[in-house]
Write a protein that holds these residues in place. Structure first.
Motif, mmCIF file in Angstrom:
data_model
loop_
_atom_site.group_PDB
_atom_site.id
_atom_site.type_symbol
_atom_site.label_atom_id
_atom_site.label_comp_id
_atom_site.label_asym_id
_atom_site.label_seq_id
_atom_site.Cartn_x
_atom_site.Cartn_y
_atom_site.Cartn_z
ATOM 1 N N CYS A 161 -5.276 -1.991 3.974
ATOM 2 C CA CYS A 161 -4.568 -3.249 4.233
ATOM 3 C C CYS A 161 -5.341 -4.400 3.613
ATOM 4 O O CYS A 161 -6.558 -4.320 3.394
ATOM 5 C CB CYS A 161 -4.318 -3.464 5.710
ATOM 6 N N ALA A 162 -4.614 -5.468 3.333
ATOM 7 C CA ALA A 162 -5.209 -6.669 2.757
ATOM 8 C C ALA A 162 -4.313 -7.845 3.114
ATOM 9 O O ALA A 162 -3.112 -7.674 3.342
ATOM 10 C CB ALA A 162 -5.337 -6.539 1.239
ATOM 11 N N ASP A 163 -4.898 -9.038 3.176
ATOM 12 C CA ASP A 163 -4.115 -10.254 3.410
ATOM 13 C C ASP A 163 -3.756 -10.889 2.080
ATOM 14 O O ASP A 163 -4.563 -10.909 1.139
ATOM 15 C CB ASP A 163 -4.904 -11.249 4.256
ATOM 16 N N VAL A 164 -2.544 -11.417 2.009
ATOM 17 C CA VAL A 164 -2.051 -12.059 0.790
ATOM 18 C C VAL A 164 -1.529 -13.440 1.153
ATOM 19 O O VAL A 164 -0.698 -13.585 2.050
ATOM 20 C CB VAL A 164 -0.911 -11.231 0.147
ATOM 21 N N MET A 165 -2.042 -14.470 0.493
ATOM 22 C CA MET A 165 -1.551 -15.832 0.666
ATOM 23 C C MET A 165 -1.152 -16.368 -0.698
ATOM 24 O O MET A 165 -1.964 -16.378 -1.626
ATOM 25 C CB MET A 165 -2.607 -16.732 1.309
ATOM 26 N N VAL A 166 0.111 -16.762 -0.810
ATOM 27 C CA VAL A 166 0.641 -17.262 -2.075
ATOM 28 C C VAL A 166 1.050 -18.713 -1.889
ATOM 29 O O VAL A 166 1.857 -19.030 -1.011
ATOM 30 C CB VAL A 166 1.855 -16.425 -2.535
ATOM 31 N N LEU A 204 0.949 -13.021 4.413
ATOM 32 C CA LEU A 204 1.302 -11.720 4.959
ATOM 33 C C LEU A 204 0.098 -10.791 4.968
ATOM 34 O O LEU A 204 -0.895 -11.016 4.277
ATOM 35 C CB LEU A 204 2.442 -11.091 4.156
ATOM 36 N N ARG A 205 0.183 -9.768 5.792
ATOM 37 C CA ARG A 205 -0.760 -8.657 5.745
ATOM 38 C C ARG A 205 -0.028 -7.456 5.169
ATOM 39 O O ARG A 205 1.041 -7.079 5.650
ATOM 40 C CB ARG A 205 -1.335 -8.333 7.120
ATOM 41 N N ALA A 223 3.958 -14.426 18.056
ATOM 42 C CA ALA A 223 3.102 -13.374 17.495
ATOM 43 C C ALA A 223 2.538 -13.845 16.155
ATOM 44 O O ALA A 223 2.653 -15.011 15.763
ATOM 45 C CB ALA A 223 3.894 -12.081 17.345
ATOM 46 N N PHE A 224 1.906 -12.932 15.417
ATOM 47 C CA PHE A 224 1.433 -13.224 14.064
ATOM 48 C C PHE A 224 1.263 -11.900 13.327
ATOM 49 O O PHE A 224 1.631 -10.845 13.853
ATOM 50 C CB PHE A 224 0.148 -14.063 14.059
ATOM 51 N N ARG A 225 0.724 -11.931 12.125
ATOM 52 C CA ARG A 225 0.855 -10.825 11.184
ATOM 53 C C ARG A 225 0.171 -9.530 11.614
ATOM 54 O O ARG A 225 0.534 -8.462 11.128
ATOM 55 C CB ARG A 225 0.321 -11.245 9.807
ATOM 56 N N THR A 226 -0.803 -9.588 12.523
ATOM 57 C CA THR A 226 -1.581 -8.379 12.834
ATOM 58 C C THR A 226 -1.151 -7.679 14.110
ATOM 59 O O THR A 226 -1.642 -6.588 14.402
ATOM 60 C CB THR A 226 -3.078 -8.724 12.962
ATOM 61 N N LEU A 227 -0.240 -8.270 14.893
ATOM 62 C CA LEU A 227 0.042 -7.748 16.229
ATOM 63 C C LEU A 227 0.942 -6.519 16.237
ATOM 64 O O LEU A 227 1.212 -5.952 17.299
ATOM 65 C CB LEU A 227 0.649 -8.840 17.113
ATOM 66 N N ALA A 256 4.961 -5.105 4.332
ATOM 67 C CA ALA A 256 4.491 -6.489 4.275
ATOM 68 C C ALA A 256 4.795 -7.154 5.607
ATOM 69 O O ALA A 256 5.959 -7.437 5.915
ATOM 70 C CB ALA A 256 5.170 -7.238 3.137
ATOM 71 N N ALA A 257 3.759 -7.371 6.433
ATOM 72 C CA ALA A 257 3.918 -8.008 7.742
ATOM 73 C C ALA A 257 3.730 -9.511 7.572
ATOM 74 O O ALA A 257 2.611 -9.994 7.396
ATOM 75 C CB ALA A 257 2.917 -7.438 8.736
ATOM 76 N N LEU A 258 4.830 -10.240 7.611
ATOM 77 C CA LEU A 258 4.796 -11.681 7.370
ATOM 78 C C LEU A 258 4.161 -12.431 8.534
ATOM 79 O O LEU A 258 4.192 -11.978 9.679
ATOM 80 C CB LEU A 258 6.214 -12.212 7.166
ATOM 81 N N GLU A 259 3.593 -13.606 8.226
ATOM 82 C CA GLU A 259 3.181 -14.538 9.266
ATOM 83 C C GLU A 259 3.923 -15.842 8.988
ATOM 84 O O GLU A 259 3.640 -16.535 8.017
ATOM 85 C CB GLU A 259 1.666 -14.754 9.257
ATOM 86 N N HIS A 260 4.899 -16.143 9.854
ATOM 87 C CA HIS A 260 5.817 -17.246 9.590
ATOM 88 C C HIS A 260 5.152 -18.601 9.818
ATOM 89 O O HIS A 260 4.348 -18.774 10.735
ATOM 90 C CB HIS A 260 7.054 -17.111 10.458
#
Length: 342
Positions: free
Chosen positions: A20-25, A34-35, A111-115, A131-135
């Motif tokens: 897994c990795a975090d991606v910020m665009v 997202l994670r 919630a957030f991307r890791t839960l 792709a687990a988004l974090e809104h």
């Protein structure tokens, strides 16, 4: 386990190790965060990421639970801050000549991307990129972005419905997801977001909705949902009104399925179900009577069978196809037991 605290998230069962990795665009709140969970190559001594990635998320959870950030955030940090996800942090991507199918996962309110790491990593272990988004629309308990010029994070808190404003119209505006990949999936508010994605983006083939909170979906949109949905409900959350909305969709599409996992509660489909202890259970009401490992098996296997059917995958996930009809231990068709009110 009695009163002891367990911080163990489940190991994956599929044939692929998971990274897994975090991606910020982008450097604005309109950017993407997202994670990513994906099949990876095995790596000895791989680092395992923290489940709660930053202390600020403990404060966000406290705020969402309407508890004092001053005492609850440190307690949460002590109780769950050392929990790690049993996947390889930034593990080397495992090449696939045919390409992995993609699932876009949308979290629930607060919630957030890791839960949802347990279900996301389990699906990745069977050959999906998830792709687990974090809104950033104030529906996460807290999130952040990194402005290019500021050199530091800017945090975005969870936002409750303003006094005097109707919740339907407030939440409906937050459902602004425009995704172009293969399958949508989500929990609670994220579950109805996955359904809405089928209306807004024709690139999606299907959606998996975990205990979807159907309230924000406008009645006018029901005839517009063109693709099949798998509703995986818990026993203690849904109302007759919500299930009636699901049945409207299933009456229009014979491939839309509704099943209920017995002995489960709304938080059973989050990682909180695996973290035993009085503090977590009191704050998040995370424990049903069903063993959470069994609940995860039912959820992931039903989703895999459904995704194989509608993404036309050449896998053996159809071995679990009976689950789609509510046939199996601790699962029933539709939603025979509904609470009368939320």
């Amino acid at each position: 386990m009695g009163g002891t605290q367990s911080l163990a998230l489940p190991q994956v069962k599929g044939p692929h190790p998971v990274g897994c990795a975090d991606v910020m665009v982008g450097h604005t709140r309109q950017g993407l965060f997202l994670r990513l969970f994906y099949p990876c190559l095995p790596r000895a001594g791989a680092e395992r990421p923290l489940w709660i990635p930053r202390y600020e998320y403990c404060g966000g959870l406290a705020d969402f639970a309407l508890l004092s950030r001053r005492w609850c955030a440190p307690l949460l940090s002590v109780a769950i801050g050392s929990c790690r996800v049993p996947v390889s942090w930034k593990g080397p991507f495992k090449p696939c000549s045919s390409g992995y199918p993609l699932i876009i996962f949308s979290h629930g309110l607060g919630a957030f991307r890791t839960l949802y790491s347990s279900v996301c990593s389990e699906l990745a272990s069977w050959g999906f990129v998830v792709a687990a988004l974090e809104h950033r629309d104030h529906s996460a308990s807290v999130t952040y972005f990194c402005p290019a010029e500021a050199g530091r994070e800017e945090w975005i808190p969870y936002q409750r419905v303003p006094q005097g404003q109707k919740e339907f119209y407030f939440r409906n505006k937050q459902d602004s997801v425009d995704l172009t990949k293969v399958a949508a999936m989500g929990h609670s508010f994220g579950g109805v977001t996955a359904v809405l994605a089928l209306v807004k983006e024709p690139g999606f083939s299907c959606a998996v909705a975990l205990d979807a909170w159907m309230f924000p979906l406008e009645n006018s949109l029901y005839p517009e949902v063109p693709k099949p949905v798998l509703f995986i409900n818990t026993e203690k959350f849904q109302t007759p009104e919500s299930v009636a909305k699901m049945k409207r969709l299933s009456s229009r599409n014979s491939q839309t399925k509704i099943i209920t996992i017995l002995g489960s509660v709304h938080q059973s489909q989050t990682d909180f179900a695996f973290l035993t202890g009085k503090l977590i259970n009191r704050i998040f009401s995370a424990r049903g009577t069903l063993d959470p490992y069994k609940g995860l098996d039912i959820t992931s296997r039903a989703a895999l069978a459904f995704l194989q059917r509608h993404l036309h995958l050449e896998e053996d996930f159809d071995q679990w196809v009976n689950l789609l009809e509510g046939i199996g231990d601790s699962v029933v068709p539709e939603a025979p037991f509904c609470r009368s009110n939320l």
